[in-house]
Design a protein around this motif. Structure first.
Motif, PDB file in Angstrom:
ATOM      1  N   GLN A 101     -10.719  -3.093   4.235  1.00  0.00           N
ATOM      2  CA  GLN A 101     -11.542  -4.185   3.710  1.00  0.00           C
ATOM      3  C   GLN A 101     -10.679  -5.364   3.255  1.00  0.00           C
ATOM      4  O   GLN A 101     -11.045  -6.521   3.462  1.00  0.00           O
ATOM      5  CB  GLN A 101     -12.429  -3.689   2.574  1.00  0.00           C
ATOM      6  N   ALA A 102      -9.529  -5.072   2.642  1.00  0.00           N
ATOM      7  CA  ALA A 102      -8.624  -6.139   2.209  1.00  0.00           C
ATOM      8  C   ALA A 102      -8.097  -6.922   3.411  1.00  0.00           C
ATOM      9  O   ALA A 102      -8.036  -8.159   3.389  1.00  0.00           O
ATOM     10  CB  ALA A 102      -7.477  -5.560   1.388  1.00  0.00           C
ATOM     11  N   VAL A 103      -7.727  -6.208   4.469  1.00  0.00           N
ATOM     12  CA  VAL A 103      -7.249  -6.876   5.684  1.00  0.00           C
ATOM     13  C   VAL A 103      -8.377  -7.708   6.286  1.00  0.00           C
ATOM     14  O   VAL A 103      -8.189  -8.890   6.607  1.00  0.00           O
ATOM     15  CB  VAL A 103      -6.705  -5.856   6.707  1.00  0.00           C
ATOM     16  N   GLU A 104      -9.568  -7.125   6.428  1.00  0.00           N
ATOM     17  CA  GLU A 104     -10.702  -7.845   7.004  1.00  0.00           C
ATOM     18  C   GLU A 104     -11.058  -9.086   6.186  1.00  0.00           C
ATOM     19  O   GLU A 104     -11.370 -10.144   6.753  1.00  0.00           O
ATOM     20  CB  GLU A 104     -11.914  -6.925   7.102  1.00  0.00           C
ATOM     21  N   SER A 105     -11.008  -8.966   4.883  1.00  0.00           N
ATOM     22  CA  SER A 105     -11.329 -10.095   4.013  1.00  0.00           C
ATOM     23  C   SER A 105     -10.347 -11.243   4.204  1.00  0.00           C
ATOM     24  O   SER A 105     -10.745 -12.416   4.284  1.00  0.00           O
ATOM     25  CB  SER A 105     -11.344  -9.626   2.555  1.00  0.00           C
ATOM     26  N   TYR A 106      -9.065 -10.915   4.279  1.00  0.00           N
ATOM     27  CA  TYR A 106      -8.078 -11.980   4.455  1.00  0.00           C
ATOM     28  C   TYR A 106      -8.167 -12.583   5.850  1.00  0.00           C
ATOM     29  O   TYR A 106      -8.021 -13.801   6.017  1.00  0.00           O
ATOM     30  CB  TYR A 106      -6.673 -11.470   4.160  1.00  0.00           C
ATOM     31  N   CYS A 123       0.823  -1.210   0.000  1.00  0.00           N
ATOM     32  CA  CYS A 123       0.000   0.000   0.000  1.00  0.00           C
ATOM     33  C   CYS A 123       0.857   1.260   0.000  1.00  0.00           C
ATOM     34  O   CYS A 123       0.494   2.257  -0.602  1.00  0.00           O
ATOM     35  CB  CYS A 123      -0.935  -0.001   1.204  1.00  0.00           C
ATOM     36  N   GLU A 124       1.995   1.208   0.653  1.00  0.00           N
ATOM     37  CA  GLU A 124       2.883   2.373   0.700  1.00  0.00           C
ATOM     38  C   GLU A 124       3.632   2.543  -0.618  1.00  0.00           C
ATOM     39  O   GLU A 124       3.869   3.650  -1.073  1.00  0.00           O
ATOM     40  CB  GLU A 124       3.878   2.228   1.864  1.00  0.00           C
ATOM     41  N   GLU A 125       3.969   1.425  -1.238  1.00  0.00           N
ATOM     42  CA  GLU A 125       4.677   1.486  -2.512  1.00  0.00           C
ATOM     43  C   GLU A 125       3.743   1.843  -3.665  1.00  0.00           C
ATOM     44  O   GLU A 125       4.193   2.180  -4.749  1.00  0.00           O
ATOM     45  CB  GLU A 125       5.406   0.174  -2.768  1.00  0.00           C
ATOM     46  N   GLY A 126       2.440   1.748  -3.427  1.00  0.00           N
ATOM     47  CA  GLY A 126       1.472   2.300  -4.355  1.00  0.00           C
ATOM     48  C   GLY A 126       1.030   1.416  -5.496  1.00  0.00           C
ATOM     49  O   GLY A 126       0.542   1.906  -6.504  1.00  0.00           O
ATOM     50  N   TYR A 127       1.124   0.099  -5.347  1.00  0.00           N
ATOM     51  CA  TYR A 127       0.670  -0.768  -6.438  1.00  0.00           C
ATOM     52  C   TYR A 127      -0.517  -1.644  -6.070  1.00  0.00           C
ATOM     53  O   TYR A 127      -1.179  -2.184  -6.945  1.00  0.00           O
ATOM     54  CB  TYR A 127       1.816  -1.624  -6.994  1.00  0.00           C
ATOM     55  N   ALA A 128      -0.809  -1.805  -4.786  1.00  0.00           N
ATOM     56  CA  ALA A 128      -1.939  -2.625  -4.346  1.00  0.00           C
ATOM     57  C   ALA A 128      -2.012  -2.571  -2.824  1.00  0.00           C
ATOM     58  O   ALA A 128      -1.172  -1.958  -2.182  1.00  0.00           O
ATOM     59  CB  ALA A 128      -1.755  -4.073  -4.806  1.00  0.00           C
ATOM     60  N   TYR A 129      -3.009  -3.253  -2.252  1.00  0.00           N
ATOM     61  CA  TYR A 129      -3.083  -3.360  -0.800  1.00  0.00           C
ATOM     62  C   TYR A 129      -2.147  -4.454  -0.290  1.00  0.00           C
ATOM     63  O   TYR A 129      -1.671  -4.403   0.830  1.00  0.00           O
ATOM     64  CB  TYR A 129      -4.510  -3.658  -0.353  1.00  0.00           C
ATOM     65  N   ASP A 130      -1.937  -5.474  -1.113  1.00  0.00           N
ATOM     66  CA  ASP A 130      -1.081  -6.598  -0.751  1.00  0.00           C
ATOM     67  C   ASP A 130      -0.519  -7.191  -2.041  1.00  0.00           C
ATOM     68  O   ASP A 130      -0.755  -6.670  -3.123  1.00  0.00           O
ATOM     69  CB  ASP A 130      -1.869  -7.639   0.055  1.00  0.00           C
TER      70      ASP A 130
END
Length: 168
Positions: free
Chosen positions: A78-83, A18-25
């Motif tokens: 949401q990505a964290v919660e989903s995983y 997320c910090e590198e700016g390409y996705a949440y994971d």
């Protein structure tokens, strides 16, 4: 009232993608991945998180690599919660870890020696999100260290500071 022994793995990428700016994971945070980890007879997965991406502060999550759709704090959560849900469905505990943080207006772009002023807001929000989930464990801060240990003797962090707070 039952003792649980946690044996597991670390699943990195929520702290840096997320910090590198390409996705949440890194794209491997899904039910098939959770099932694979469970098949190894693991009981827990540690998820390193990014304080700024969770809170949506100081330009995080970044969109520097022009992802479509744009990354948002809501999407990150949401990505964290989903995983976490996928891991729990596979019978795994989840250890949420404050891994990347940064004081003041700096971006959370790496590990820091100690929690900072945003860490309380981070954990207040994370705790509220997962308060009813008995299969989530909170790891308050990843690997606190003294900058003196990495050739920065001007900013040593003493044991008393770790124990009692009040570090400068």
């Amino acid at each position: 009232g039952q003792t649980v022994r946690l044996l597991g793995v670390d699943q990195p990428s929520f702290e840096y993608a997320c910090e590198e700016g390409y996705a949440y994971d890194d794209g491997l945070m899904d039910p098939p991945d959770a099932a694979a980890v469970a098949s190894w007879h693991a009981t827990a997965v540690r998820l390193p998180l990014n304080e700024d991406c969770w809170l949506g502060i100081y330009g995080e999550p970044s969109n520097s690599q022009n992802p479509q759709p744009a990354l948002t704090a809501t999407g990150y959560r949401q990505a964290v919660e989903s995983y976490v849900s996928a891991l729990n469905a596979a019978g795994l505990y989840v250890i949420l870890d404050l891994h990347w943080s940064a004081p003041g207006t700096l971006a959370a772009d790496g590990q820091r020696p100690m929690p900072d002023s945003h860490s309380v807001d981070f954990w207040t929000s994370v705790a509220a999100t997962f308060a009813s989930n008995g299969a989530v464990v909170f790891d308050a801060f990843n690997e606190p260290f003294s900058p003196a240990q990495v050739n920065d003797p001007a900013h040593a962090v003493s044991w008393d500071c770790w124990k009692s707070g009040g570090c400068t």
